[in-house]
Design a protein around this motif. Structure first.
Motif, PDB file in Angstrom:
ATOM      1  N   LEU A 176       0.741  -0.591   0.530  1.00 12.13           N
ATOM      2  CA  LEU A 176       0.221  -0.289   0.350  1.00 12.13           C
ATOM      3  C   LEU A 176       0.532   1.809  -0.265  1.00 12.13           C
ATOM      4  CD1 LEU A 176      -3.275  -1.326   3.200  1.00 12.13           C
ATOM      5  CD2 LEU A 176      -2.784  -0.959   0.507  1.00 12.13           C
ATOM      6  N   ALA A 177       2.322   0.933   0.548  1.00 13.66           N
ATOM      7  CA  ALA A 177       3.212   2.278   0.082  1.00 13.66           C
ATOM      8  C   ALA A 177       2.843   2.361  -0.413  1.00 13.66           C
ATOM      9  CB  ALA A 177       3.525   2.021   1.621  1.00 13.66           C
ATOM     10  N   ARG A 178       3.603   1.802  -1.919  1.00 16.03           N
ATOM     11  CA  ARG A 178       4.457   1.841  -2.534  1.00 16.03           C
ATOM     12  C   ARG A 178       3.416   1.868  -4.173  1.00 16.03           C
ATOM     13  NH1 ARG A 178       8.029  -2.966  -3.227  1.00 16.03           N
ATOM     14  NH2 ARG A 178       9.378  -2.187  -5.085  1.00 16.03           N
ATOM     15  N   ALA A 179       2.068   1.048  -3.921  1.00 14.78           N
ATOM     16  CA  ALA A 179       1.214   1.152  -5.244  1.00 14.78           C
ATOM     17  C   ALA A 179       0.265   1.447  -5.089  1.00 14.78           C
ATOM     18  CB  ALA A 179       1.372  -0.073  -5.212  1.00 14.78           C
ATOM     19  N   GLY A 202     -13.619 -17.740  -9.448  1.00 13.67           N
ATOM     20  CA  GLY A 202     -13.560 -16.994  -8.637  1.00 13.67           C
ATOM     21  C   GLY A 202     -13.912 -16.447  -7.590  1.00 13.67           C
ATOM     22  N   LYS A 203     -15.063 -17.225  -7.221  1.00 14.31           N
ATOM     23  CA  LYS A 203     -15.702 -17.197  -5.943  1.00 14.31           C
ATOM     24  C   LYS A 203     -15.626 -16.408  -5.168  1.00 14.31           C
ATOM     25  CE  LYS A 203     -18.015 -19.960  -3.593  1.00 14.31           C
ATOM     26  NZ  LYS A 203     -18.757 -20.845  -2.624  1.00 14.31           N
ATOM     27  N   PRO A 204     -14.059 -16.820  -4.664  1.00 11.99           N
ATOM     28  CA  PRO A 204     -13.719 -15.421  -3.071  1.00 11.99           C
ATOM     29  C   PRO A 204     -13.016 -14.427  -3.981  1.00 11.99           C
ATOM     30  CG  PRO A 204     -12.641 -17.639  -3.271  1.00 11.99           C
ATOM     31  CD  PRO A 204     -13.758 -17.892  -4.784  1.00 11.99           C
ATOM     32  N   THR A 205     -13.866 -14.135  -4.796  1.00 13.65           N
ATOM     33  CA  THR A 205     -12.592 -12.456  -5.211  1.00 13.65           C
ATOM     34  C   THR A 205     -12.863 -11.592  -4.406  1.00 13.65           C
ATOM     35  OG1 THR A 205     -12.872 -13.474  -8.056  1.00 13.65           O
ATOM     36  CG2 THR A 205     -12.258 -11.006  -7.112  1.00 13.65           C
ATOM     37  N   THR A 206     -12.325 -10.304  -3.984  1.00 11.13           N
ATOM     38  CA  THR A 206     -12.390  -9.704  -3.138  1.00 11.13           C
ATOM     39  C   THR A 206     -12.386  -8.738  -2.808  1.00 11.13           C
ATOM     40  OG1 THR A 206     -12.314 -11.400  -0.514  1.00 11.13           O
ATOM     41  CG2 THR A 206     -11.755  -9.020  -0.460  1.00 11.13           C
ATOM     42  N   PHE A 207     -12.768  -7.216  -3.104  1.00  6.81           N
ATOM     43  CA  PHE A 207     -12.573  -5.850  -3.371  1.00  6.81           C
ATOM     44  C   PHE A 207     -12.486  -4.709  -2.614  1.00  6.81           C
ATOM     45  CE2 PHE A 207     -13.410  -1.732  -5.004  1.00  6.81           C
ATOM     46  CZ  PHE A 207     -12.026  -1.209  -5.391  1.00  6.81           C
ATOM     47  N   ALA A 208     -11.288  -4.037  -1.640  1.00  7.47           N
ATOM     48  CA  ALA A 208     -11.938  -3.476  -0.998  1.00  7.47           C
ATOM     49  C   ALA A 208     -10.835  -1.812  -1.034  1.00  7.47           C
ATOM     50  CB  ALA A 208     -10.610  -4.201   0.385  1.00  7.47           C
ATOM     51  N   THR A 209     -11.124  -1.279  -0.327  1.00  8.65           N
ATOM     52  CA  THR A 209     -10.159   0.017  -0.321  1.00  8.65           C
ATOM     53  C   THR A 209      -9.627   0.302   0.948  1.00  8.65           C
ATOM     54  OG1 THR A 209     -12.205   1.655  -0.265  1.00  8.65           O
ATOM     55  CG2 THR A 209     -11.689   0.905  -2.665  1.00  8.65           C
ATOM     56  N   VAL A 210      -8.282   0.549   0.410  1.00  7.29           N
ATOM     57  CA  VAL A 210      -7.743   1.539   2.069  1.00  7.29           C
ATOM     58  C   VAL A 210      -7.575   2.480   1.925  1.00  7.29           C
ATOM     59  CG1 VAL A 210      -5.783   1.050   3.761  1.00  7.29           C
ATOM     60  CG2 VAL A 210      -6.526  -1.052   2.344  1.00  7.29           C
ATOM     61  N   GLU A 211      -7.446   3.878   2.363  1.00  8.31           N
ATOM     62  CA  GLU A 211      -7.642   4.510   2.513  1.00  8.31           C
ATOM     63  C   GLU A 211      -6.067   5.268   3.335  1.00  8.31           C
ATOM     64  OE1 GLU A 211      -9.685   7.548   2.119  1.00  8.31           O
ATOM     65  OE2 GLU A 211     -11.398   6.268   1.800  1.00  8.31           O
ATOM     66  N   ARG A 212      -5.012   6.260   2.405  1.00  6.58           N
ATOM     67  CA  ARG A 212      -3.882   6.245   2.483  1.00  6.58           C
ATOM     68  C   ARG A 212      -3.607   7.600   2.740  1.00  6.58           C
ATOM     69  NH1 ARG A 212      -1.344   3.855  -2.273  1.00  6.58           N
ATOM     70  NH2 ARG A 212      -2.852   5.523  -3.172  1.00  6.58           N
ATOM     71  N   ALA A 213      -2.778   8.236   4.333  1.00  8.23           N
ATOM     72  CA  ALA A 213      -2.476  10.211   4.044  1.00  8.23           C
ATOM     73  C   ALA A 213      -2.068  10.439   3.058  1.00  8.23           C
ATOM     74  CB  ALA A 213      -1.789   9.854   5.194  1.00  8.23           C
ATOM     75  N   GLY A 214      -2.994  11.892   2.393  1.00  4.40           N
ATOM     76  CA  GLY A 214      -1.720  12.356   1.562  1.00  4.40           C
ATOM     77  C   GLY A 214      -2.078  12.156   0.248  1.00  4.40           C
ATOM     78  N   ALA A 215      -2.832  10.518  -0.662  1.00  5.39           N
ATOM     79  CA  ALA A 215      -2.685  10.292  -1.430  1.00  5.39           C
ATOM     80  C   ALA A 215      -4.507   9.757  -1.625  1.00  5.39           C
ATOM     81  CB  ALA A 215      -2.077   8.796  -1.484  1.00  5.39           C
ATOM     82  N   ALA A 216      -4.320   9.361  -2.994  1.00  3.44           N
ATOM     83  CA  ALA A 216      -6.403   8.292  -3.198  1.00  3.44           C
ATOM     84  C   ALA A 216      -5.732   7.373  -2.261  1.00  3.44           C
ATOM     85  CB  ALA A 216      -6.713   8.612  -4.598  1.00  3.44           C
ATOM     86  N   PRO A 217      -7.643   7.122  -2.188  1.00  5.00           N
ATOM     87  CA  PRO A 217      -7.755   5.188  -1.262  1.00  5.00           C
ATOM     88  C   PRO A 217      -6.903   4.351  -2.490  1.00  5.00           C
ATOM     89  CG  PRO A 217      -9.326   6.772  -0.953  1.00  5.00           C
ATOM     90  CD  PRO A 217      -8.689   7.298  -1.994  1.00  5.00           C
ATOM     91  N   ALA A 218      -5.835   3.244  -1.716  1.00  7.47           N
ATOM     92  CA  ALA A 218      -5.407   2.687  -2.808  1.00  7.47           C
ATOM     93  C   ALA A 218      -6.920   1.445  -2.433  1.00  7.47           C
ATOM     94  CB  ALA A 218      -4.691   1.557  -2.257  1.00  7.47           C
TER      95      ALA A 218
END
Length: 415
Positions: A243-246, A283-299
């Motif tokens: 998350l810090a790099r991408a 691919g039933k277990p496919t998961t999608f999430a977002t993670v907030e990041r300081a100073g950047a758009a959510p990953a």
């Protein structure tokens, strides 16, 4: 060790609902200005307009003679020769002509060009074999591009012809959307690097390298995060590093219901899981999430299944369109076509299935052939496939000749 779960806490969402959720979080990244002449594969973040007319003056469309159409088929005296870059100066009057090469500016007084094949020149006199009209074989001012015309629209994925257009109109800098950085993490105690010596029950990490290649093919910068063993803290640190790099993190494995499937709980701890199961195969277990990041758009985070086919099919259906949207692509989806089945297909009774197929043009229609056994672990079912066949989850048997939709993932095959 966490206990074995008997039921997933995540409701199973339809494919179109999962795609809608992802789309709502996949806005284009920031724009940047780059060298327009080396921008192939990038997506325009601005409309490109023509600053001037093309051609800027009337020009010959063929090799031949520039002359006055009103002189009819009378013989003309040849004054000289005009070339595209020669800069010769002459004017054509009644009963005169000028030898002219393709692309050369039309001389004053001339209003038409006749092809050399329709003439005969002897002793400085050209005989015309065909009557002409004013404007014949002449490229007029602004015929190709008018001043102020839209040459390329924002959202265009730049190909070779587009680079040529940018060069033609003199654009050497252009604004494009930034390419996403995609980090890929493999998980699992049983997973090893491809070159490692492995014991019974272990597997080589095909998913991470296939997903890295798929991300690059989608136009992204891809970085590998290696393999994280089945330990919550190890995987947490690996996810945080990604998350810090991408802009986008893709994990492989660890999203099912086993005691070592740690990815979903970690994503729920670090961010928001928008869905954790999808009603489709494979691919039933496919998961999608977002993670907030300081100073950047959510990953954006995609937790993909560990089976190789499930991983790549899920990437095609859910991840790739999002990666193209992040780049500002106005057409992020793969092309969809109606195809006829070459052989019968039995549909699953519960969920739609994206079967791997080879589509070819035969007898005036698109025909789809299965790549063979469709097991989630059989990566060979994707080798050579140029389409994903959308088989409804209705339990029916679709006979040969029946038509279904397919996502075209590669060039058509010719038989």
């Amino acid at each position: 060790m966490q206990p074995m779960r008997r039921e997933s806490p995540y409701p199973m969402v339809p494919v179109d609902e999962a795609q809608r959720i992802i789309t709502a979080h996949a806005a284009p990244l920031a724009g940047e200005e780059i060298d327009a002449l080396w921008a192939e594969g990038r997506v325009l973040a601005e409309d490109v307009l023509a600053a001037e007319a093309l051609p800027d003056v009337p020009k010959a469309a063929v090799d031949g003679y520039a002359l006055r159409a009103a002189d009819g088929q009378a013989a003309r005296r040849v004054l000289g020769e005009l070339t595209a870059g020669g800069g010769e100066q002459l004017a054509v009057g009644p009963g005169q002509a000028a030898r002219i090469m393709t692309g050369a500016p039309l001389p004053p007084g001339a209003d038409a060009v006749i092809m050399v094949e329709q003439t005969e020149e002897r002793d400085g006199v050209v005989q015309v074999r065909q009557a002409l009209r004013a404007g014949d074989s002449v490229h007029t001012v602004g015929q190709d591009i008018a001043p102020g015309a839209l040459v390329l629209a924002a959202g265009t994925a730049l190909g070779p012809a587009d680079i040529g257009l940018l060069a033609t109109i003199g654009r050497v800098r252009v604004r494009v959307w930034r390419r996403p950085v995609v980090a890929v993490l493999a998980t699992g105690d049983e997973v090893y690097e491809p070159g490692a010596q492995i014991g019974a029950g272990a597997i080589r990490d095909s998913n991470r390298y296939a997903l890295l290649a798929a991300a690059r093919e989608a136009g992204c910068e891809a970085i590998s995060l290696g393999i994280a063993r089945d330990d919550a803290e190890v995987q947490r640190q690996a996810i945080l590093a990604g998350l810090a790099r991408a802009d986008v993190l893709i994990t492989s494995g660890g999203v099912s219901m086993g005691t070592r499937d740690l990815v979903k709980p970690l994503l729920a701890e670090l961010g928001t899981v928008h869905f954790g199961r999808v009603a489709f195969k494979p691919g039933k277990p496919t998961t999608f999430a977002t993670v907030e990041r300081a100073g950047a758009a959510p990953a954006l985070v995609f937790g993909l299944p560990g089976f190789p086919v499930s991983s790549l099919v899920s990437f095609e259906v859910f991840v790739r369109p999002a990666l193209r949207r992040l780049q500002g692509d106005a057409r992020p989806e793969r092309a969809r076509a109606r195809v006829a089945l070459a052989e019968p297909i039995a549909a699953p009774p519960d969920r739609p299935e994206y079967q791997r197929a080879i589509v070819s043009w035969e007898g005036g229609r698109l025909v789809a052939r299965s790549t063979g056994a469709q097991g989630s672990s059989r990566l060979l079912s994707l080798r050579g496939a140029n389409a994903l066949l959308l088989v409804p989850g209705d339990g029916q048997v679709y006979p040969a000749g029946a038509e279904l939709d397919a996502l075209l993932t590669g060039p058509l095959v010719q038989y």
